[in-house]
Write a protein that holds these residues in place. Structure first.
Motif, short mmCIF file in Angstrom:
data_model
loop_
_atom_site.label_atom_id
_atom_site.label_comp_id
_atom_site.label_asym_id
_atom_site.label_seq_id
_atom_site.Cartn_x
_atom_site.Cartn_y
_atom_site.Cartn_z
N VAL A 1 0.96 -1.25 0.08
CA VAL A 1 -0.07 0.05 0.01
C VAL A 1 0.79 1.23 0.10
O VAL A 1 0.54 2.20 -0.76
N ASP A 2 1.81 1.03 0.65
CA ASP A 2 2.72 2.48 0.76
C ASP A 2 3.74 2.28 0.13
O ASP A 2 4.60 3.48 -0.11
N ARG A 3 3.80 1.53 -1.08
CA ARG A 3 5.02 1.54 -2.15
C ARG A 3 4.24 1.70 -3.47
O ARG A 3 4.69 1.54 -4.62
N GLN A 4 3.13 2.34 -3.57
CA GLN A 4 2.27 2.49 -4.98
C GLN A 4 2.96 3.52 -5.56
O GLN A 4 3.54 4.61 -5.18
N LEU A 5 2.76 3.39 -6.98
CA LEU A 5 3.74 4.27 -7.82
C LEU A 5 2.77 5.31 -8.61
O LEU A 5 3.18 6.36 -8.97
N LEU A 6 1.44 5.13 -8.84
CA LEU A 6 0.44 6.07 -9.33
C LEU A 6 0.21 7.08 -8.34
O LEU A 6 -0.21 7.09 -7.19
N VAL A 7 0.26 8.37 -8.96
CA VAL A 7 -0.05 9.55 -8.01
C VAL A 7 -1.24 10.24 -8.76
O VAL A 7 -1.54 10.14 -10.05
N GLU A 8 -1.99 11.15 -8.15
CA GLU A 8 -3.21 11.78 -8.66
C GLU A 8 -2.52 12.93 -9.42
O GLU A 8 -1.74 13.79 -9.18
N LEU A 9 -2.95 13.18 -10.83
CA LEU A 9 -2.40 14.24 -11.75
C LEU A 9 -3.51 15.20 -12.02
O LEU A 9 -3.22 16.62 -12.25
N VAL A 10 -4.69 14.75 -12.24
CA VAL A 10 -5.74 15.51 -12.50
C VAL A 10 -6.89 15.05 -11.78
O VAL A 10 -7.24 13.72 -11.63
N LYS A 11 -7.70 15.89 -11.08
CA LYS A 11 -8.97 15.55 -10.41
C LYS A 11 -10.14 16.28 -10.85
O LYS A 11 -10.26 17.52 -10.93
#
Lengths: 447, 447
Positions: free
Chosen positions: A389-399
């Motif tokens: 869970v803490d090693r996820q690669l995707l981040v939010e770019l557009v919301k």
């Protein structure tokens, strides 16, 4: 560093036409069929790295965010679509109102990736997401290809500075994006003024052979350059005889001469000779810059040579043999109906001819082994295992259509250097090999 | 055909920053040294073709003319150069007034070329000519690489139509230029809407796998598409089982179905099966379009297959293995002084490390043998031999800063087809070989 406020001269009024026609005809057919508003998930990934490459480098994310913001159908564009009868009036009205209002997640720019890594995920209605396919792929496929080559070159160069000077070898605006991607991949500066203007990348440059040839004697050219640019300049010493030129250069500029540039010949041999000559002339602080048809292998072969900086052109902007990535933008899930609460169904092409992919909305994480060293790229659907869970690669770019992840270019560059350093050591071997991390899939059977 | 009047959305306000910094620092040093106004001749040529290629195709000339016209230093650009301290105030004042006022001659667009062919010649003061180097090379190196690949593909395709669909595999604006170059090289249409908008190239496109996957059943997708686009549309039949899809396609659209597209699998085998099935279903007029990772070799291998059109992406926009040409822009002659009547002196780099070139202002002609068949590319300095005067290749493009040779894109396309047809037959062999015409030099010893 970021001088984007100076203006956007290499941008275009709208990015909406950087689009394959079928995106619009699909939109129209879906609007008429009542399926256009089905909630959909598209993912960008690649099925393989270029042959022999150990890792990919994601670049272009920042440019994608600009392109999504500027993706709108202005009246002249709508007139064009109408005149060509590409879509009908109902679709034109829909396009006139178009703004992307969905969500985009992705690997942050500069991050490394592997086959199957979901480097970008675009979520919204089918209609609003399908239109973005072409421009997103154009940007990521081009920029990531350059960044991957740049990263290999910057590994090979060790700590020595790398100058991007490939503008003349690629499309004039691709060159600007290439400078940006090269900077993310570890380059230090660029010859391309537009890249300096648009992205704040440091620019460099002094003179070409034409400048020497313009003057009656090489020495006259050197004197003219030093008078204009000072003793710290870089003199080009291979127009005629290199040894004579080095002697003249130090005579004209004195031992404070900044650098000499060698653009032809056996660079290893010539660099050693020039270093010895410079030292004998007392110009021990004068640097040597080499710039002739370099790639990562040539750079590596000069590791033990007395070279202070490399200039790279053709091989950088053509991705050192791999001028594009094979990223695709695939529908991986969509709702059963246009009801906002309808569940998502995983979908994938299934014909026998290859090009199949894995359906379902994905997460990704990079898993360390017990010693803390990265050992696998894990891509999955369904719940994320607790340890990842803490090693996820995707981040939010557009919301909801708003860009939420703008960052300076240096952030992507720093991230890349850190991400590469966290890979197993064999990542930076130049020899051909398998991806340095295996991709493991964790597919939720319920998905 | 030419819809450029619709607007220039993919152009940029100025092309002046598509320039390597050293062009400006050379300018400044020459201004201070009093050599900037020496009359100068620069030539664009390539020392070699990509390995194994039989001929080159010049493309981008029309874009160069636009770039030269738009090459001016606006206030925001000058501010940037001042802030970065790239050149001083005297040079900035000179740049503010800059317009190219010299002459440009060149091979007309679409013409073939060989090693040493002087495909473009730029003449004026050193100052005004040196600034144009980077942008001219960017355009010609990129566009000619794509046109060369396109020409080989169009030879291989015989009379069958070729669709350019590589936008997603290259920079979004390089893609527009690539469509243009592909059209010159013999392609028929493009998927890229921006290329249709900017250059009037016919655009095409119907649907992707995502459209099928969006719908609950393949048949629903086909029905939606036919309802939107009519029975003449192209249905994509390889999302699931090809034979089932072909059956469903003809059931939905009837035998009037325009075409089916196959995007994966063994195209030779699948095309034969699909043709047989379509014929059995009475859809004898339904065409077959294939689009999976094609290059000129794959196209040639399908010559005997029942294929009606090819769509080409990656391999086209990456130049089929050669994404750039190696064109250079070299000072070949310059005046002895700034006196307008001073004679020109031939100049050339002479160091031992290779990259040497032939000085002197050149003419070029294509010489026929006694049967009238083209046998050599002749490049010379000094007087043109009487027998070649009428066979010269360079035409006037810019006169005293004014563009005098604008033409519609179709003129370049037609010219290319004629120029290729006039070459020896082995020109269109796909196998590797030497340039199909040898380059002969006629160098005037007085020059």
């Amino acid at each position: 560093m970021n001088t984007a406020d100076l203006g956007l001269p290499v941008d275009v009024p709208s990015t909406a036409l950087f689009t394959d026609q079928y995106e619009l005809t699909m939109l129209q057919a879906a609007l008429r069929a009542g399926t256009a508003e089905r909630r959909s998930v598209f993912e960008v990934f690649t099925r393989r790295l270029p042959e022999g490459r150990r890792y990919g480098v994601l670049a272009g994310t920042g440019r994608v965010l600009d392109a999504v913001e500027n993706f709108r159908f202005d009246p002249d564009v709508l007139d064009f679509l109408r005149e060509r009868d590409i879509v009908g009036e109902e679709t034109l009205r829909w396009l006139a109102e178009y703004r992307f209002r969905g969500d985009i997640w992705g690997y942050p720019e500069g991050e490394v990736y592997f086959p199957g890594s979901p480097v970008m995920r675009v979520e919204g209605s089918f209609a609003e997401c399908v239109l973005l396919e072409t421009v997103i792929l154009s940007i990521l496929n081009h920029d990531s290809a350059i960044a991957a080559a740049a990263s290999r070159m910057s590994s090979a160069a060790g700590g020595r500075p790398l100058i991007e000077m490939g503008a003349r070898r690629t499309h004039e605006l691709a060159a600007v994006a290439a400078s940006r991607a090269a900077y993310i991949g570890g380059f230090t500066s660029t010859s391309d003024l537009a890249a300096g203007f648009r992205y704040g990348i440091p620019t460099v440059g002094t003179s070409a052979h034409a400048f020497t040839l313009l003057h009656d004697r090489e020495r006259d050219a050197f004197r003219a350059q030093v008078e204009s640019m000072g003793r710290g300049t870089t003199l080009l010493v291979d127009t005629y005889d290199v040894a004579e030129a080095v002697r003249a250069a130090v005579e004209v500029a004195g031992p404070e001469l900044g650098a000499v540039r060698i653009d032809s010949g056996d660079l290893l041999l010539v660099a050693h000779r020039v270093r010895q000559q410079l030292d004998e002339l007392g110009a021990t602080g004068t640097r040597i810059i080499v710039t002739s048809d370099l790639d990562e292998y040539a750079i590596a072969s000069l590791a033990a040579a007395p070279v202070d900086a490399y200039g790279v052109g053709t091989q950088l902007v053509t991705g050192s043999g791999h001028p594009t990535c094979s990223m695709v933008y695939k529908l991986v899930a969509r709702a059963e109906s246009t009801d906002p609460s309808a569940p998502l169904v995983a979908v994938a092409k299934r014909s026998t001819g290859g090009k199949t992919s894995i359906g379902g909305r994905k997460w990704a994480a990079r898993r360390p082994d017990e010693r803390g060293e990265t050992e696998a790229e894990v891509v999955g659907t369904g719940p994320v295992p607790a340890g990842l869970v803490d090693r996820q690669l995707l981040v939010e770019l557009v919301k909801g259509g708003e860009v939420v992840a703008r960052e300076p270019l240096d952030a992507a560059r720093d991230r890349h250097i850190a991400a590469r350093a966290a890979l197993p050591l064999s990542a930076t071997q130049l020899s051909r090999g398998e991806p340095v991390l295996p991709t493991e899939y964790v597919i939720d059977e319920d998905d």
